[in-house]
Design a protein around this motif. Structure first.
Motif, short mmCIF file in Angstrom:
data_model
loop_
_atom_site.label_atom_id
_atom_site.label_comp_id
_atom_site.label_asym_id
_atom_site.label_seq_id
_atom_site.Cartn_x
_atom_site.Cartn_y
_atom_site.Cartn_z
N ALA A 80 1.03 -1.17 -0.15
CA ALA A 80 -0.02 0.08 -0.04
C ALA A 80 0.67 1.13 -0.20
CB ALA A 80 -1.06 0.00 1.35
N TYR A 81 1.97 1.31 0.90
CA TYR A 81 2.76 2.33 0.85
C TYR A 81 3.64 2.54 -0.19
CZ TYR A 81 1.48 3.42 5.48
OH TYR A 81 0.91 4.09 6.64
N SER A 82 3.88 1.27 -1.02
CA SER A 82 4.61 1.31 -2.31
C SER A 82 3.72 1.78 -3.23
CB SER A 82 4.96 -0.14 -2.51
OG SER A 82 4.66 -0.41 -3.62
N SER A 83 2.55 1.62 -3.17
CA SER A 83 1.56 2.38 -4.11
C SER A 83 1.50 3.65 -4.19
CB SER A 83 0.08 1.38 -4.28
OG SER A 83 -0.78 2.26 -3.64
N ILE A 84 1.49 4.16 -2.69
CA ILE A 84 1.55 5.68 -2.60
C ILE A 84 2.84 6.32 -3.13
CG2 ILE A 84 1.75 7.32 -0.72
CD1 ILE A 84 0.06 5.53 1.17
N SER A 85 3.78 5.62 -3.06
CA SER A 85 5.10 6.34 -3.57
C SER A 85 5.20 6.15 -5.13
CB SER A 85 6.34 5.45 -2.87
OG SER A 85 6.52 4.24 -3.53
N HIS A 86 4.35 5.27 -5.63
CA HIS A 86 4.39 5.07 -7.02
C HIS A 86 3.54 6.40 -7.50
CE1 HIS A 86 6.86 2.05 -8.36
NE2 HIS A 86 6.46 1.29 -7.15
N ALA A 87 2.51 6.69 -6.82
CA ALA A 87 1.56 7.91 -7.17
C ALA A 87 2.61 8.95 -7.13
CB ALA A 87 0.63 8.08 -6.27
N GLY A 88 3.66 9.09 -6.27
CA GLY A 88 4.52 10.22 -6.38
C GLY A 88 5.18 10.27 -7.63
N TYR A 89 5.89 9.26 -8.22
CA TYR A 89 6.57 9.18 -9.55
C TYR A 89 5.33 9.60 -10.68
CZ TYR A 89 9.82 6.33 -6.80
OH TYR A 89 10.64 5.85 -5.70
N LEU A 90 4.64 9.06 -10.54
CA LEU A 90 3.38 9.44 -11.56
C LEU A 90 3.28 10.86 -11.64
CD1 LEU A 90 1.55 6.22 -11.33
CD2 LEU A 90 2.75 6.89 -13.47
N MET A 91 3.06 11.26 -10.29
CA MET A 91 2.83 12.81 -10.47
C MET A 91 3.85 13.49 -10.93
SD MET A 91 1.09 13.01 -6.46
CE MET A 91 1.12 14.66 -6.14
N LEU A 92 5.13 13.19 -10.86
CA LEU A 92 6.02 13.91 -11.27
C LEU A 92 6.10 14.02 -12.89
CD1 LEU A 92 9.39 12.23 -9.48
CD2 LEU A 92 8.26 14.69 -9.03
N PHE B 50 23.86 -4.14 -2.34
CA PHE B 50 23.03 -3.80 -3.21
C PHE B 50 22.82 -2.20 -3.34
CE2 PHE B 50 19.36 -3.59 -5.98
CZ PHE B 50 19.35 -4.66 -6.68
N LEU B 51 22.56 -1.85 -1.97
CA LEU B 51 22.06 -0.49 -1.64
C LEU B 51 23.16 0.47 -2.20
CD1 LEU B 51 19.62 -0.85 1.14
CD2 LEU B 51 19.00 -0.36 -1.28
N TYR B 52 24.44 0.14 -1.74
CA TYR B 52 25.50 1.03 -1.72
C TYR B 52 26.01 1.33 -3.19
CZ TYR B 52 29.51 2.90 0.92
OH TYR B 52 30.37 3.59 1.54
N THR B 53 25.90 0.13 -4.07
CA THR B 53 26.32 0.34 -5.36
C THR B 53 25.09 1.08 -5.97
OG1 THR B 53 27.28 -1.88 -5.00
CG2 THR B 53 27.33 -1.03 -7.17
N PHE C 230 8.90 -8.96 -10.35
CA PHE C 230 7.99 -7.77 -9.64
C PHE C 230 8.54 -6.96 -8.61
CE2 PHE C 230 4.50 -11.14 -10.09
CZ PHE C 230 4.21 -10.99 -11.32
N MET C 231 9.36 -7.39 -7.85
CA MET C 231 9.77 -6.60 -6.73
C MET C 231 11.22 -5.82 -7.19
SD MET C 231 8.03 -6.78 -4.26
CE MET C 231 6.52 -7.65 -4.48
N LEU C 232 11.86 -6.45 -8.06
CA LEU C 232 13.02 -5.74 -8.71
C LEU C 232 12.52 -4.49 -9.71
CD1 LEU C 232 15.52 -8.46 -9.43
CD2 LEU C 232 15.65 -6.83 -7.76
N VAL D 33 15.56 4.21 -1.59
CA VAL D 33 15.03 3.79 -0.35
C VAL D 33 14.07 2.68 -0.78
CG1 VAL D 33 13.50 4.45 1.66
CG2 VAL D 33 15.15 6.13 0.68
N SER D 34 13.36 2.94 -1.73
CA SER D 34 12.26 1.80 -2.04
C SER D 34 12.90 0.75 -2.27
CB SER D 34 11.40 2.18 -3.03
OG SER D 34 12.00 1.92 -4.30
N VAL D 35 14.17 0.62 -2.71
CA VAL D 35 15.05 -0.89 -3.03
C VAL D 35 14.75 -1.76 -1.82
CG1 VAL D 35 16.98 -1.85 -3.61
CG2 VAL D 35 16.13 -0.13 -5.04
N TYR D 36 15.04 -1.03 -0.54
CA TYR D 36 15.37 -1.73 0.44
C TYR D 36 14.00 -2.54 0.79
CZ TYR D 36 16.50 -2.79 5.37
OH TYR D 36 16.29 -3.44 6.48
N TYR D 37 12.83 -2.01 0.90
CA TYR D 37 11.62 -2.62 1.36
C TYR D 37 11.27 -3.80 0.18
CZ TYR D 37 9.01 1.29 -0.80
OH TYR D 37 8.48 2.23 -1.63
#
Lengths: 499, 532
Positions: free
Chosen positions: A309-321, B169-172, A384-386, A425-429
């Motif tokens: 859900a929070y990821s979909s919020i953040s995607h809304a941010g990219y789309l707003m850009l 991963f994150l660093y690179t 999907f995640m990547l 940041v999103s990569v982490y989650y």
């Protein structure tokens, strides 16, 4: 009143799902167990047929190049594009729903009926620039969704999520209405395109009340795309709803709202000089806020559905850009992004069904080790995640690439840097999901429970996941074909951009 | 076959992926067969790459070019080429992959088939990044490489593998995402992703903008190198990765950072690169000394080798920052050296770890009496890592130090002198480790690592080490085999950079009259720069 064949052509794509939605409740009468099984099958088949008929009709329109209209309903290229988009999402939702509702043990006919009504509303919403029709579409797709969120009644939290969604949604709808009324009051017409010309001619472009009207309209859209600070309903509603419905909401609602926003703000109201700049700066600020809030909050989630859900919020941010960049190329990037986003998110929610996670058992703990147990699904999850994280060469990268390129090209380098940092940041989650799926062994407790439970059987959800993964992978290699063949044509012939 | 003749590079780059994807579909129960297929495939690719690259007339470029797609007004070309700058790095990559697979044949117990598949996917990423001549294509391979490496560390790594994999991963990614913005900015100005066009466009930009763009490029590449202070991901990644991952990480992935500087960052922004030569050199010198000092105090052999990587890659960066032909040539050679020597060290540490299940220096002692063959190989590789004359390490480090000393920069001599200390320190930490692990009496503790060493190297392991030792000596004795091909491109590169002329050392005339050489104009060939 007679309806000419071209007028029929404009409304038929909407009539198919609407007809299906009306037929299904007739079947959902309680019968004995033996008959009920067949009736359920017939309901799902009807729903699929309704969606397929609409899909077939729209693709036919697309290939002929016709852009019929019925009064205020303009089935132009962009409306056809969004119609196909919504119908594909609906088809995936229905297929995943068959598996999911059986897992939940709560198969009810009205679910499908509500879904199809919502589909009709969305198609209407994206096919008009008349305010009344727009509002009709908004309500027609929102009201069934409020009910769909709370559809699995045995779970107590669904009522909470549904109620929260309904109350906040009602506020957003009334604001949307108020905004339209203000614009109507100054211009005297419901057609927003004409209204814009009139307002400009009268020199009312900078009038505070006109700006307030536009802001209230914008608020209505931003609520639906779940942009911060109007995003609070999103995680609760997604957590409450059945997985396929959450997927449908994250994809179709966002897609329809963004396409309608594109039709209304930069295009229909574009004639009002000065308004565009205000809208862009408002969207820029809110996009930054959305990216920050969405990504940072997603970091600390323990539940996969809330994370998504929070990821979909953040995607809304990219789309707003894309709106901040405001170029035709950015908008074609937006449409491409939406298509890939459809596949990524329907796939991600479909995975939860395919893994057989029911109810609230959707924490990262529940995912542990599943990637190795179900290698094909695990592979799709990695895709999907990547892709959600925007790692090349997957489709999700190209959506971000196009939007960031246009941002940099229009001089918004700072926003582009913020955007890439947000996706870092999103990569982490997103990796968190892969960590759970592949890098962690299931706990002994989970192993013991799993051996007691019957094997997961979700063929339809699995199939949609595979299809979605294929789309995401293909999106990474046929990006130019998709953008030029579909997104650009929709914008060019539907809205007259790229001229 | 006609397709193969016209698309050898496409085949080299994508054959590993096709094979890898095929291996992924094989069931886990066929792990041993999968591993064998993966190894044979990688070996075939190595043989083909040798045949195609070495079998050509020297200096003849090998290139493929086709338009790929145009998006948001920017054309992206499918453009691959092998020239003097990446020739040996490509061969090093195709060589190390099958060698590493063979060297770590029995190291892993679980999911060996999937590991082989990941390894092959990684090979595609590395080869693609090395041969890509379009920056967008390079970016795709550069990022795509992270995915298989992430899984290699995260799934098959040590106890802290999840942390190390995420950090890697994150660093690179953090560096390359900011780099992407710079790339988009410049590509938008130039209307293309072709390095030549982008460089021409960059030269028209204000100098301040050029500097920012260069910094974005430099940070992305410096993280990969890794240059101090961006090296902190490396020890974690190296120590937690399985042996094969460490070898390929040190052998090829780090090289891509240095290669990125030579291929893209310096030629595209020659003025800005010159402007930042001093900070780059300073960080390199710090990396050399700091890496060596930290390596000295490590208790874990693998961690020691990891920090020695920081030190060795510091030499590479110093050579590049010297902006002399001999220094850059030395850096190119040092990249190959490091790939061979450090790769070999990681393999050797992996071999002893497979037997003793510990890598702690204190757990060993007197290994020489138990494993004489292993000790012999280890000593040879150690000496190469230290830079003993007749081994590869000497040539590279000597050329780099020579280039730095002779460079026209005011700081050249001082930095060369300090960096030379790094060579001494290198001898200290390596030989001290050798002393504690191999010499002396056998560690009497029953639980110690030495007591678990029951067998010396077997034929497979010797077969892995022999080619490496041959290369170490070959590169030390006849380095021009590996340097001839890059001479011309490096000279062109530096001409564009407009580096200050080298300053030959002029000794004071008293008390003995020494014949003073005339100042060499511009850039003489490497041999002329070697000071008597």
């Amino acid at each position: 009143m007679t309806i000419t064949p071209t007028q029929w052509a404009a409304i038929l794509p909407l009539l198919f799902p609407a007809l299906g939605a009306c037929l299904i409740p007739l079947m959902s009468l309680d019968r004995d167990q033996a008959a009920a099984k067949w009736i359920r099958g017939a309901m799902y088949l009807t729903a699929l047929l309704a969606v397929a008929a609409g899909f077939w009709y729209l693709t036919d329109l697309w290939t002929t190049g016709a852009q019929p209209s019925f009064h205020q309903l303009h089935m132009d290229r962009l409306a056809q594009f969004s119609g196909i988009f919504i119908l594909v999402a609906a088809a995936m939702t229905i297929l995943q729903g068959w598996d999911h509702f059986h897992q939940e043990g709560w198969v009810k006919g009205e679910t499908l009926s509500l879904l199809l009504f919502s589909v009709t509303g969305m198609m209407l919403f994206t096919a008009t620039s008349n305010f009344v029709t727009l509002f009709l579409g908004l309500e027609l797709f929102s009201l069934p969704l409020y009910a769909l969120v709370a559809t699995v009644r045995p779970r107590p939290e669904t009522a909470e999520g549904g109620m929260k969604y309904f109350l906040t949604g009602a506020v957003a709808s009334s604001c949307f209405l108020m905004g339209g009324v203000l614009l109507y009051g100054f211009s005297g017409t419901f057609d927003l395109k004409t209204a814009a010309t009139l307002l400009q001619a009268q020199g009312l472009g900078a009038d505070p009340l006109v700006l307030a009207g536009a802001a209230l309209l914008l608020f209505g859209f931003l609520f639906k795309v779940s942009a911060a600070p109007f995003h609070q309903w999103t995680p609760d509603a997604y957590e409450a709803s059945p997985h396929p419905v959450a997927g449908f909401m994250s994809v179709a609602t966002k897609g329809a709202a963004f396409i309608a926003l594109l039709r209304i703000f930069p295009v229909s109201l574009g004639a009002v000089r000065g308004l565009e700049a205000h809208v862009q700066s408002a969207l820029a600020i809110l996009a930054v806020l959305t990216l920050v809030v969405g990504n940072l909050t997603a970091l600390v989630q323990t539940n996969v559905k809330r994370m998504l859900a929070y990821s979909s919020i953040s995607h809304a941010g990219y789309l707003m850009l894309a709106f901040v960049a405001g170029t035709p190329a950015a908008f074609s990037g937006l449409l491409f992004y939406l298509v890939i986003y459809l596949a990524m998110n329907m796939g991600a929610f479909g995975l939860l069904t395919a893994f057989g996670l029911v109810g609230g058992h959707t924490t990262f703990e529940d995912l542990r080790g599943l990637g190795w147990k179900r290698p094909a699904m695990g592979f799709c999850a990695a895709v999907f995640m990547l892709s959600l994280a925007g790692i090349p060469p997957l489709g999700g990268f190209y959506g971000k690439y196009m939007i960031f390129k246009e941002l940099v090209g229009t001089g918004h380098v700072g926003l582009a840097i913020l955007g890439v940092l947000a996706s870092l940041v999103s990569v982490y989650y997103y990796l968190h999901v892969l960590v759970a799926l592949f890098l962690q062994a299931p706990s002994a407790e989970a192993e013991r429970l799993a051996s007691d439970r019957p094997a997961v059987h979700a063929p339809f959800a699995g199939a949609t996941v595979l299809v979605a993964a294929a789309i995401v992978l293909a999106g990474g290699f046929t990006q130019a074909f998709l953008v030029q063949g579909f997104a650009q044509r929709a914008l060019q012939e539907g809205l007259g951009l790229f001229r | 076959m006609t397709w193969l003749n016209s698309h050898p590079l496409t085949f080299l780059v994508f054959a590993p992926t096709l094979l890898g994807l095929l291996l992924l579909t094989l069931p886990q129960t066929l792990g041993k067969l999968t591993r064998l297929l993966g190894f044979l495939g990688a070996l075939a690719i190595f043989v083909l790459s040798l045949a195609w690259l070495l079998g050509r007339a020297p200096g003849a470029p090998l290139a493929e070019h086709a338009p790929w797609f145009t998006l948001v007004g920017l054309p992206v070309d499918y453009s691959l080429a092998v020239d003097g700058l990446n020739f040996w790095l490509v061969i090093l990559t195709t060589f190390l992959v099958p060698l590493t697979m063979l060297g770590t044949w029995n190291s892993l117990k679980d999911r060996i088939g999937t590991f082989a598949a990941m390894f092959l996917l990684l090979e595609t990423g590395m080869l693609g990044a090395l041969v890509a001549q379009d920056l967008f294509l390079f970016y795709l391979f550069w990022e795509g490489m992270l995915i298989p490496m992430y899984f290699m560390i995260g799934v098959w790594g040590g106890d802290e593998r999840r942390y190390a994999a995420n950090k890697f991963f994150l660093y690179t990614l953090s560096g390359s995402l900011l780099w992407l913005v710079a790339l988009l900015f410049l590509a938008g100005k130039a209307g293309s992703f072709a390095p030549a066009i982008m460089a021409a466009s960059a030269s028209t930009l204000p100098f301040g903008v050029q500097c920012w763009l260069f910094l974005a490029f430099a940070v992305a590449f410096a993280i990969k190198v890794p240059l101090f202070p961006l090296h902190t991901w490396l020890p974690d990644a190296h120590v937690q990765a399985p042996t094969a991952g460490s070898v390929i990480l040190a052998g090829v992935l780090l090289k891509l950072g240095g290669y990125g500087f030579i291929r893209f960052a310096i030629p595209m922004f020659p003025q800005a690169a010159m402007h930042f030569a001093k900070p780059l050199a300073l960080l390199s010198v710090i990396a050399i000394i700091y890496g060596a000092l930290v390596a000295m105090v490590q208790r874990d052999m693998k961690k020691l080798v990891a920090y020695s990587s920081v030190s060795h890659m510091g030499f590479v960066m110093l050579g590049l920052a010297s902006f002399t032909v001999i220094g850059t040539q030395g850096a190119m050679l040092q990249m190959l050296n490091h790939g061979i020597s450090t790769g070999a060290l990681f393999l050797l540490v992996g071999m002893i770890y497979d037997r003793a299940h510990t890598r702690m220096i204190a757990d060993f002692g007197g290994v020489a009496t138990k494993m004489p063959i292993f000790t012999t190989f280890f000593i040879i590789v150690t000496l190469s890592s230290i830079g003993l004359p007749l081994t590869n390490g000497f040539v590279g480090e000597f050329q780099i130090l020579n280039g730095t000393f002779l460079s026209g920069f005011a700081w050249g001599r001082a930095y060369a002198v300090i960096a030379t200390l790094g060579v001494v320190l290198g001898a200290v930490y390596m030989l001290w480790m050798v002393k504690r692990v191999f010499w002396g009496p056998v560690n009497p503790d029953e639980d110690s690592g030495t007591q678990h060493l029951h067998s010396d190297l077997n034929a497979r392991e010797i077969a892995v080490m022999l080619p490496l030792v041959v290369l170490i000596l070959w590169m030390g004795i006849h380095p021009s085999t590996f340097q001839a091909v890059s001479e011309a491109p490096v000279a062109t590169l530096l001409k564009d950079a407009n580096a200050p002329a080298i300053r030959p050392l002029v000794l004071p005339s008293a008390p003995l009259p020494v014949p003073v050489e005339a100042a060499v104009e511009g850039h003489a060939p490497a041999s002329a720069e070697v000071h008597p």
